[in-house]
Design a protein around this motif. Structure first.
Motif, mmCIF file in Angstrom:
data_model
loop_
_atom_site.group_PDB
_atom_site.id
_atom_site.type_symbol
_atom_site.label_atom_id
_atom_site.label_comp_id
_atom_site.label_asym_id
_atom_site.label_seq_id
_atom_site.Cartn_x
_atom_site.Cartn_y
_atom_site.Cartn_z
ATOM 1 N N SER A 115 26.207 14.595 16.586
ATOM 2 C CA SER A 115 27.674 14.787 16.227
ATOM 3 C C SER A 115 28.543 14.844 17.405
ATOM 4 N N GLU A 116 29.674 14.068 17.320
ATOM 5 C CA GLU A 116 30.516 14.180 18.425
ATOM 6 C C GLU A 116 31.078 15.346 18.912
ATOM 7 N N ASP A 117 31.030 16.282 18.139
ATOM 8 C CA ASP A 117 31.655 17.551 18.478
ATOM 9 C C ASP A 117 30.778 18.506 18.940
ATOM 10 N N ILE A 118 29.567 18.453 19.217
ATOM 11 C CA ILE A 118 28.557 19.276 19.852
ATOM 12 C C ILE A 118 28.766 19.122 21.577
ATOM 13 N N CYS A 119 29.329 20.562 21.506
ATOM 14 C CA CYS A 119 29.569 20.739 23.235
ATOM 15 C C CYS A 119 28.705 21.924 23.660
ATOM 16 N N TRP A 120 28.333 22.115 25.054
ATOM 17 C CA TRP A 120 27.515 23.028 25.211
ATOM 18 C C TRP A 120 27.638 23.089 26.783
ATOM 19 N N TYR A 121 27.168 24.223 27.280
ATOM 20 C CA TYR A 121 27.326 24.602 28.780
ATOM 21 C C TYR A 121 26.048 24.153 29.399
ATOM 22 N N VAL A 122 26.211 22.866 30.123
ATOM 23 C CA VAL A 122 24.952 22.332 30.776
ATOM 24 C C VAL A 122 25.500 21.739 32.032
ATOM 25 N N ASP A 123 24.597 21.278 32.965
ATOM 26 C CA ASP A 123 24.922 20.634 34.321
ATOM 27 C C ASP A 123 24.751 19.060 33.826
ATOM 28 N N SER A 124 25.837 18.470 33.571
ATOM 29 C CA SER A 124 25.725 17.181 32.693
ATOM 30 C C SER A 124 24.780 15.982 33.831
ATOM 31 N N GLU A 125 25.021 16.149 35.005
ATOM 32 C CA GLU A 125 24.364 15.377 35.948
ATOM 33 C C GLU A 125 22.781 15.484 35.908
ATOM 34 N N LEU A 126 22.346 16.876 36.110
ATOM 35 C CA LEU A 126 20.954 17.309 35.727
ATOM 36 C C LEU A 126 20.338 16.818 34.472
ATOM 37 N N LEU A 127 21.070 17.185 33.464
ATOM 38 C CA LEU A 127 20.669 17.109 32.132
ATOM 39 C C LEU A 127 20.678 15.368 31.861
ATOM 40 N N GLY A 128 21.700 14.623 32.357
ATOM 41 C CA GLY A 128 21.557 13.158 32.115
ATOM 42 C C GLY A 128 20.369 12.474 32.689
ATOM 43 N N GLY A 129 20.026 13.179 34.194
ATOM 44 C CA GLY A 129 18.892 12.762 34.932
ATOM 45 C C GLY A 129 17.791 12.869 33.920
ATOM 46 N N VAL A 130 17.497 13.896 33.167
ATOM 47 C CA VAL A 130 16.495 14.180 32.562
ATOM 48 C C VAL A 130 16.506 13.212 31.383
ATOM 49 N N VAL A 131 17.443 12.976 30.721
ATOM 50 C CA VAL A 131 17.729 11.964 29.624
ATOM 51 C C VAL A 131 17.313 10.644 30.042
ATOM 52 N N ASN A 132 17.676 10.174 31.346
ATOM 53 C CA ASN A 132 17.756 8.595 31.856
ATOM 54 C C ASN A 132 16.012 8.492 31.880
ATOM 55 N N ASN A 133 15.581 9.456 32.709
ATOM 56 C CA ASN A 133 13.892 9.356 32.759
ATOM 57 C C ASN A 133 13.104 9.399 31.524
ATOM 58 N N VAL A 134 13.458 10.068 30.716
ATOM 59 C CA VAL A 134 12.646 10.045 29.394
ATOM 60 C C VAL A 134 12.853 8.753 28.503
ATOM 61 N N LEU A 135 14.055 8.146 28.802
ATOM 62 C CA LEU A 135 14.378 6.912 28.041
ATOM 63 C C LEU A 135 13.564 6.010 28.807
ATOM 64 N N VAL A 136 13.780 6.014 30.084
ATOM 65 C CA VAL A 136 13.256 4.815 30.712
ATOM 66 C C VAL A 136 11.444 4.966 30.296
ATOM 67 N N ASN A 137 11.050 6.037 30.326
ATOM 68 C CA ASN A 137 9.483 6.215 30.056
ATOM 69 C C ASN A 137 9.415 6.055 28.683
ATOM 70 N N ALA A 138 10.106 6.309 27.742
ATOM 71 C CA ALA A 138 9.906 5.732 26.163
ATOM 72 C C ALA A 138 9.916 4.263 26.183
ATOM 73 N N ALA A 139 10.804 3.637 27.062
ATOM 74 C CA ALA A 139 11.025 2.122 27.110
ATOM 75 C C ALA A 139 9.829 1.699 27.369
ATOM 76 N N ARG A 140 8.974 2.284 28.122
ATOM 77 C CA ARG A 140 7.440 1.744 28.669
ATOM 78 C C ARG A 140 6.544 1.895 27.556
ATOM 79 N N TYR A 141 6.499 2.978 26.697
ATOM 80 C CA TYR A 141 5.391 3.213 25.914
ATOM 81 C C TYR A 141 5.611 2.971 24.413
ATOM 82 N N CYS A 142 7.122 2.615 24.137
ATOM 83 C CA CYS A 142 7.267 2.514 22.777
ATOM 84 C C CYS A 142 6.822 1.108 22.408
ATOM 85 N N GLU A 143 6.776 1.209 20.869
ATOM 86 C CA GLU A 143 6.788 -0.201 20.346
ATOM 87 C C GLU A 143 7.984 -1.169 20.255
#
Length: 231
Positions: A115-143
């Motif tokens: 949802s576009e209205d989900i807000c949370w207190y996070v470090d967006s740079e660090l969380l973004g780094g986690v999401v980026n790494n997980v996406l790259v890894n998923a792209a490597r192993y997904c069909e």
């Protein structure tokens, strides 16, 4: 030859400094690949595909170097966490845009359920780094399919990335700390990304609660799923 008054070598500091220099060099390589990609004719499919592979591998190396530096700072208590109220949908789409060429070159469909209205207190740079790494890894192993979802449950933010690949090995699902100690010589996996995700999640704290990650198979899709849970 070391003299009696010579200072002992701090190998971890030397390694961190070397990683930082390597990261800068890989960054220049990525910029060059992007410039070559921009100047490549759309009709030259083979060259465009080769450049996309080079870009993917260089980006993966760059991401792992960044993770190594981050883990070094966490270990030495030098990691600064800046928690700010952020729209999670923006964090997700920033990383999707960052990997758009990767997904298109591999014909990977990416669905987002947030949802576009989900807000949370996070470090967006660090969380973004986690999401980026997980996406790259998923792209490597997904069909061919990746799904990202975010929701609020029990006063916690849940952010999940699932794929339609073979899923996680059973030993990793059975032991939450298995990723810390395991190395696979068959596919070159050190599970550095999972360790990075776990440490970054742990840095997100509220009172006596801290973030964590969870692994499962056959979640949103039939393959593996990693879930980042933040208080």
């Amino acid at each position: 030859m070391m003299t009696d008054d010579a200072l002992p070598v701090d190998f971890s500091f030397v390694l961190a400094s070397s990683v930082h220099d390597m990261k800068n060099s890989v960054g220049m390589l990525l910029q060059t690949i992007e410039e070559l990609s921009a100047s490549t004719s759309p009709d030259n499919y083979d060259q465009a595909k080769q450049l996309s592979v080079l870009g993917y591998e260089a980006a993966r190396i760059n991401g792992e170097l960044i993770q190594l530096l981050a883990l070094y700072r966490v270990q030495n208590q030098r990691m600064l966490v800046q928690l700010e109220e952020c729209y999670i949908d923006d964090v997700i789409h920033d990383q999707l845009a960052r990997n758009d060429i990767l997904f298109r070159s591999r014909n990977i469909l990416v669905d987002v359920d947030c949802s576009e209205d989900i807000c949370w207190y996070v470090d967006s740079e660090l969380l973004g780094g986690v999401v980026n790494n997980v996406l790259v890894n998923a792209a490597r192993y997904c069909e061919s399919h990746i799904k990202i979802a975010a929701w609020i449950e029990c006063d916690e933010l849940h952010l999940a990335v699932a794929d339609d690949g073979r899923g996680y090995p059973e030993f990793m699902l059975a032991s939450p700390n298995a990723a810390r100690d395991s190395v696979s010589f068959s596919d070159g996996s050190t599970n550095l990304g999972l360790l990075f995700a776990r440490e970054i999640a742990n840095l997100h704290r509220r009172g006596d609660r801290h973030g964590r990650i969870a692994l499962k198979n056959a979640g949103l899709l039939k393959g593996g799923q990693i879930e980042v849970i933040l208080p």
